[in-house]
Design an enzyme around this catalytic site. Structure first.
Site, mmCIF file in Angstrom:
data_model
loop_
_atom_site.group_PDB
_atom_site.id
_atom_site.type_symbol
_atom_site.label_atom_id
_atom_site.label_comp_id
_atom_site.label_asym_id
_atom_site.label_seq_id
_atom_site.Cartn_x
_atom_site.Cartn_y
_atom_site.Cartn_z
ATOM 1 N N GLU A 178 -9.900 -42.012 25.284
ATOM 2 C CA GLU A 178 -11.087 -41.177 25.201
ATOM 3 C C GLU A 178 -12.350 -42.000 25.416
ATOM 4 O O GLU A 178 -13.357 -41.499 25.885
ATOM 5 C CB GLU A 178 -11.105 -40.517 23.812
ATOM 6 C CG GLU A 178 -12.029 -39.335 23.699
ATOM 7 C CD GLU A 178 -11.906 -38.628 22.349
ATOM 8 O OE1 GLU A 178 -10.967 -38.930 21.591
ATOM 9 O OE2 GLU A 178 -12.768 -37.784 22.086
ATOM 10 N N GLU A 214 -21.532 -45.168 14.005
ATOM 11 C CA GLU A 214 -21.331 -46.100 12.883
ATOM 12 C C GLU A 214 -19.894 -46.624 12.886
ATOM 13 O O GLU A 214 -19.652 -47.804 12.596
ATOM 14 C CB GLU A 214 -21.645 -45.410 11.549
ATOM 15 C CG GLU A 214 -23.125 -45.091 11.339
ATOM 16 C CD GLU A 214 -23.624 -43.900 12.147
ATOM 17 O OE1 GLU A 214 -22.793 -43.092 12.616
ATOM 18 O OE2 GLU A 214 -24.852 -43.770 12.333
HETATM 19 C C1 FAD Z 1 -19.512 -32.466 20.356
HETATM 20 C C2 FAD Z 1 -18.330 -32.746 19.492
HETATM 21 C C3 FAD Z 1 -17.057 -32.500 19.977
HETATM 22 C C4 FAD Z 1 -15.933 -32.753 19.180
HETATM 23 N N1 FAD Z 1 -14.703 -32.451 19.690
HETATM 24 C C5 FAD Z 1 -13.595 -32.675 18.910
HETATM 25 C C6 FAD Z 1 -12.307 -32.291 19.382
HETATM 26 O O1 FAD Z 1 -12.157 -31.752 20.473
HETATM 27 N N2 FAD Z 1 -11.248 -32.522 18.598
HETATM 28 C C7 FAD Z 1 -11.363 -33.118 17.376
HETATM 29 O O2 FAD Z 1 -10.359 -33.343 16.727
HETATM 30 N N3 FAD Z 1 -12.572 -33.472 16.883
HETATM 31 C C8 FAD Z 1 -13.700 -33.236 17.621
HETATM 32 N N4 FAD Z 1 -14.943 -33.580 17.133
HETATM 33 C C9 FAD Z 1 -15.038 -34.125 15.772
HETATM 34 C C10 FAD Z 1 -15.445 -35.590 15.674
HETATM 35 O O3 FAD Z 1 -14.399 -36.430 16.088
HETATM 36 C C11 FAD Z 1 -15.850 -35.859 14.215
HETATM 37 O O4 FAD Z 1 -16.952 -35.037 13.928
HETATM 38 C C12 FAD Z 1 -16.207 -37.304 13.975
HETATM 39 O O5 FAD Z 1 -15.074 -38.138 14.056
HETATM 40 C C13 FAD Z 1 -16.920 -37.514 12.620
HETATM 41 O O6 FAD Z 1 -16.223 -36.931 11.571
HETATM 42 P P1 FAD Z 1 -16.977 -35.989 10.500
HETATM 43 O O7 FAD Z 1 -17.629 -34.926 11.263
HETATM 44 O O8 FAD Z 1 -16.013 -35.615 9.474
HETATM 45 O O9 FAD Z 1 -18.110 -36.889 9.873
HETATM 46 P P2 FAD Z 1 -17.931 -37.941 8.674
HETATM 47 O O10 FAD Z 1 -16.764 -38.798 8.927
HETATM 48 O O11 FAD Z 1 -18.003 -37.228 7.384
HETATM 49 O O12 FAD Z 1 -19.233 -38.790 8.870
HETATM 50 C C14 FAD Z 1 -20.528 -38.433 8.334
HETATM 51 C C15 FAD Z 1 -21.458 -39.616 8.495
HETATM 52 O O13 FAD Z 1 -20.959 -40.733 7.737
HETATM 53 C C16 FAD Z 1 -20.776 -41.863 8.547
HETATM 54 N N5 FAD Z 1 -19.586 -42.614 8.117
HETATM 55 C C17 FAD Z 1 -18.357 -42.140 7.812
HETATM 56 N N6 FAD Z 1 -17.513 -43.139 7.528
HETATM 57 C C18 FAD Z 1 -18.217 -44.291 7.670
HETATM 58 C C19 FAD Z 1 -17.890 -45.677 7.528
HETATM 59 N N7 FAD Z 1 -16.670 -46.092 7.217
HETATM 60 N N8 FAD Z 1 -18.867 -46.570 7.765
HETATM 61 C C20 FAD Z 1 -20.116 -46.173 8.099
HETATM 62 N N9 FAD Z 1 -20.477 -44.891 8.252
HETATM 63 C C21 FAD Z 1 -19.534 -43.953 8.028
HETATM 64 C C22 FAD Z 1 -20.572 -41.291 9.945
HETATM 65 O O14 FAD Z 1 -20.878 -42.223 10.938
HETATM 66 C C23 FAD Z 1 -21.505 -40.097 9.936
HETATM 67 O O15 FAD Z 1 -22.796 -40.497 10.270
HETATM 68 C C24 FAD Z 1 -16.086 -33.294 17.888
HETATM 69 C C25 FAD Z 1 -17.364 -33.544 17.394
HETATM 70 C C26 FAD Z 1 -18.481 -33.265 18.170
HETATM 71 C C27 FAD Z 1 -19.853 -33.522 17.614
#
Ligand code: FAD
Lengths: 394, 368
Positions: A244, A375
């Site tokens: 990806e 991040e």
């Molecule tokens: C446009 C778009 C398309 C997407 N398409 C798909 C898809 O097709 N299939 C799919 O499965 N997913 C998809 N996603 C989901 C995406 O992979 C997740 O949103 C992403 O991995 C972040 O997870 P979360 O939303 O739970 O945020 P969280 O993990 O809760 O993160 C929230 C904040 O905390 C920070 N954070 C979390 N952990 C840490 C750490 N260890 N160190 C420092 N900072 C940290 C993050 O950087 C973020 O700023 C999509 C997301 C978007 C925005």
């Protein structure tokens, strides 16, 4: 060191240009007429590309691929982008799942799925993220229990791009809740028409509905749809995520966005002069161009690694992180250049570029979240490239 | 198509890094700060010349090593990262300049064998950079002419026997060869922030002959671009070294019973520098290739590389200083030497704003 294409590559480029001249115009005419459903029109375009031999360039021939050289792949991505051709609708299937199946799938799975990924007959979505498992993907909770020759799946996925139109989904599920979190995950292929799946579209921040949430209630998936070993899904998911994050195609769309900004700044007046006549706009555009060139040459270095069969590994995160930041700088620069009119919505008097700048801006904000947040990319670079100690218990 | 270093290039880079680790250290530079300018033992200079670095990117028929320009840039990078003084860049650029100007082959041979140091004098006391701001205009007569005026910020002018002085002639810009000991020449040391040699060159009715005039507008532009790129490479090497030093320190130094590199506020800043270094390296390779192939975008890419590396060099050194804590703020640690070198190079041959303006004029040109 050189970036020259061979005469054969140049001939290949000429053929592709001629081909695009005919076929792209046809597709654009059909789309413009508007009497075909847009998803169907996009599938048809993908089919045309596939039949022309311009998809699956690196894939083996026996599954519908071209086994083309890497330089031909570069030619194709350059020409498709320059011509303004829409990307194939099944990009998730082609660039994320396809390479994973080629590497980890069984022979039956490759024959069954790969050709239909390429010709657009079956559209795919990625069912990885869950409400409680995003960055910490390995903590996912969606359960699959073995029942004879089936798995029974219960749980929820979220942010699934194109989930509402996909025919199939590649899914990460927990098959052993007692094992360590990375050792109880399996990788399944799920037909979206299976009873028990509910899909709800979610509107994104930009107003579009390109992703959704999916609920699984006693969804029965045949055992033959397991990719790799039972409980061996995490390793496969990792290779999916690497796929990806690499590739040249991002640069070309960034280049197109930057050209759009340049055109805007020469056509738009701010006060008595054009936007581009201001020193600060020139400085800003120059900086964006510099960064775009940096990303482009970084892409060539990565490509040389691929040619020499060195896998991208964690270094792919460098490009992903930099590219998403650059997209956002370009998105923000659009607002700076447009000035007071930046706020005007599309389809209203005085709107700029038919609302495209605003779309570009919102679009750019998703890039630092999807596919792993910025991040998380920084964590990967710190740990895997620089060798710094981990920042948290895991 | 391939876009990676050759085996020779990797070997030369490693050779320079290893050589400098043996023979040169921050202590030499610290001394230069107390007793200006930073001196390099003659023995060491001879060894470097004997390794054949200075002419490495010249044609074999000019007595060079036949390597592409990038190989010189890699030497500049490795030297810059080792805090080796600017004489490396100055001589690499001077050798290229003499070759481009079709200078006498004996003269060129003296320079690449290290028997003579040639400094390039471009900048004038007008607060600007670049060939466009040259005002020095000689008084011409039939066989040559007289130069009066001053050049400043001339790198390695304390060591030079000969200066290539950029001036405006009736047919456009050119270099004029001026000997350090010629009548009417006065050389005044200027103290560079990092202890390296820069001078003011005062000229009063300095006589030159027709065959002391070298090159034209086009060659001067080429020399400017090549030299700029070498300094960009120096800045890249500098950033790379600070990143390595600081990463090592972040793995070792313990606070709150854990290595400081495990704090994200530390780790993410280092990750960002790593990204910027990779982008910088990509720009350097791209710009070298473009210059070599005389691409239309060459000058814009050189400016891209210099603007990026100016910002990178300073950012890396400032970040390195901060992440070392109290030790980072001491005279003993090499970080301030890297910072001084980066700050000086970032305003040598054009700051970021100047080079972004050159990029902008490329973007606004009808050919773009
Ligand atoms: C446009 C778009 C398309 C997407 N398409 C798909 C898809 O097709 N299939 C799919 O499965 N997913 C998809 N996603 C989901 C995406 O992979 C997740 O949103 C992403 O991995 C972040 O997870 P979360 O939303 O739970 O945020 P969280 O993990 O809760 O993160 C929230 C904040 O905390 C920070 N954070 C979390 N952990 C840490 C750490 N260890 N160190 C420092 N900072 C940290 C993050 O950087 C973020 O700023 C999509 C997301 C978007 C925005």
């Amino acid at each position: 060191m050189d970036l020259k294409f061979s005469p054969q590559d140049e001939q290949y480029r000429e053929r592709l240009r001629a081909w695009l001249d005919v076929n792209l115009k046809q597709h654009q005419a059909v789309s413009k007429a508007g009497d075909v459903d847009p998803v169907q029109a996009a599938r048809d375009w993908q089919k045309t590309l596939c039949e022309g031999g311009y998809l699956g360039l690196s894939w083996p021939r026996e599954y519908g691929g071209q086994e083309a050289s890497l330089t031909q792949q570069v030619v194709v991505s350059e020409e498709l982008a320059r011509s303004g051709a829409p990307a194939p609708i099944n990009t998730i299937g082609i660039s994320i799942l396809g390479p994973t199946l080629i590497q980890h799938g069984s022979e039956e799975q490759k024959q069954r799925y790969l050709p239909k990924i390429l010709n657009g007959e079956e559209l795919w979505c990625q069912g990885f993220s869950e409400p409680g498992a995003g960055s910490d993907l390995a903590s996912l909770q969606t359960r699959a229990i073995e029942d004879g020759d089936h798995f029974v799946v219960n749980g929820q996925k979220v942010w699934t791009s194109l989930g509402m139109i996909a025919d199939w989904c590649f899914l990460l599920v927990r098959t052993n809740p007692d094992a360590l979190k990375r050792e109880g995950i399996s990788y399944l292929l799920c037909n979206m028409k299976t009873p028990g799946i509910t899909v709800r579209p979610l509107r994104n921040a930009g107003g579009g509905s390109h992703f959704c949430e999916m609920f699984f209630d006693d969804v029965r998936i045949p055992r033959e749809n397991l990719v790799g070993e039972l409980n061996g899904g995490w390793r496969i998911a990792r290779s999916t995520l690497d796929n990806e994050r690499s590739g040249l195609s991002g640069v070309i769309s960034i280049e197109n966005n930057l050209d759009r900004l340049l055109n805007l700044s020469t056509s738009l007046n701010r006060g008595k002069e054009r936007a581009i006549d201001s020193d600060s706009v020139q400085q800003q555009l120059a900086q964006l161009w510099i960064e775009k060139e940096g990303l482009k040459y970084l892409g060539f270095r990565n490509l040389s690694d691929q040619i020499a069969n060195r896998p991208p590994g964690p270094a792919a995160s460098v490009g992903k992180l930099f590219a998403s930041r650059l997209r956002q700088k370009i998105g923000k620069a659009g607002f700076d250049i447009a000035g007071p009119l930046a706020q005007v919505g599309k389809k209203s008097p005085h709107s700029i570029a038919r609302g495209r700048l605003q779309a570009m801006y919102f679009d750019s904000l998703g890039y630092s979240i999807g596919g792993g947040t910025s991040e998380i990319m920084q964590n990967i670079i710190a740990e895997k490239v620089l060798g710094l100690p981990r920042s948290y218990e895991d | 198509m391939h876009f990676e270093l050759s085996e020779e290039q990797n070997a030369i880079y490693d050779l320079v890094v290893g050589f400098m680790a043996d023979k040169w250290s921050g202590d030499n530079r610290r001394q230069g700060l107390d007793s200006y300018p930073c001196q390099i033992p003659g023995e060491l200079l001879r060894e470097i010349a004997d390794l054949g670095f200075y002419g490495i990117s010249l044609d074999e028929k000019s007595g060079g090593g036949g390597e592409p320009l990038l190989t010189s840039a890699l030497i500049a990078e490795a030297a810059g990262g080792s805090l080796f003084p600017s004489i490396m860049n100055t001589t690499l650029a001077a050798a290229k300049a003499l070759d481009l100007c079709d200078a006498d082959s004996n003269w060129l041979a003296k320079v690449i064998s290290g028997q003579q140091t040639v400094a390039i004098a471009i900048e004038e006391p007008n607060g600007c950079w670049g060939l466009d701001s040259i005002e020095l205009t000689p008084q011409m007569d039939g066989q040559g002419g007289y130069l009066s005026g001053s050049k400043i910020l001339v790198s390695d002018g304390d060591f030079a026997q000969v200066f290539l002085v950029a001036a405006l002639l009736p047919d456009g810009p050119a270099f004029i060869r001026v000997n350090a000991n010629a009548e009417g020449v006065e050389i005044n040391s200027m103290r560079r922030l990092d202890g390296q040699s820069i001078v003011e060159l005062e000229m009063k009715d300095v006589r030159f002959e027709q065959d002391d005039v070298l090159g034209d507008g086009a060659t001067l532009n080429q020399v400017y671009d090549i030299w700029t790129l070498l300094i960009a490479a120096d800045l890249l090497g500098n950033a790379q070294s600070v990143l390595r030093m600081t990463t090592d320190y972040a793995k070792e130094r313990q606070q709150f019973a854990r290595p400081i590199g495990s704090f994200q506020a530390v780790a993410h800043r280092l990750a960002d520098i790593q990204v910027d270094v990779e982008i910088g390296r990509s720009l350097l390779y791209g710009a070298c290739l473009a210059l070599e192939e005389e691409s239309d975008e060459a000058t814009a890419l050189v400016s891209a590389a210099k603007a990026w590396m100016n910002d990178l060099g300073v950012k890396a050194a400032e970040t390195g200083l901060q992440l070392h804590g109290g030790i980072g703020y001491t005279w003993e640690l090499d970080i301030h030497l890297h910072l001084r070198q980066a700050r000086s190079n970032a305003v040598t041959l054009g700051d970021s704003k100047y080079h972004r303006a050159r990029v902008a004029s490329h973007l606004m040109s009808p050919e773009y």
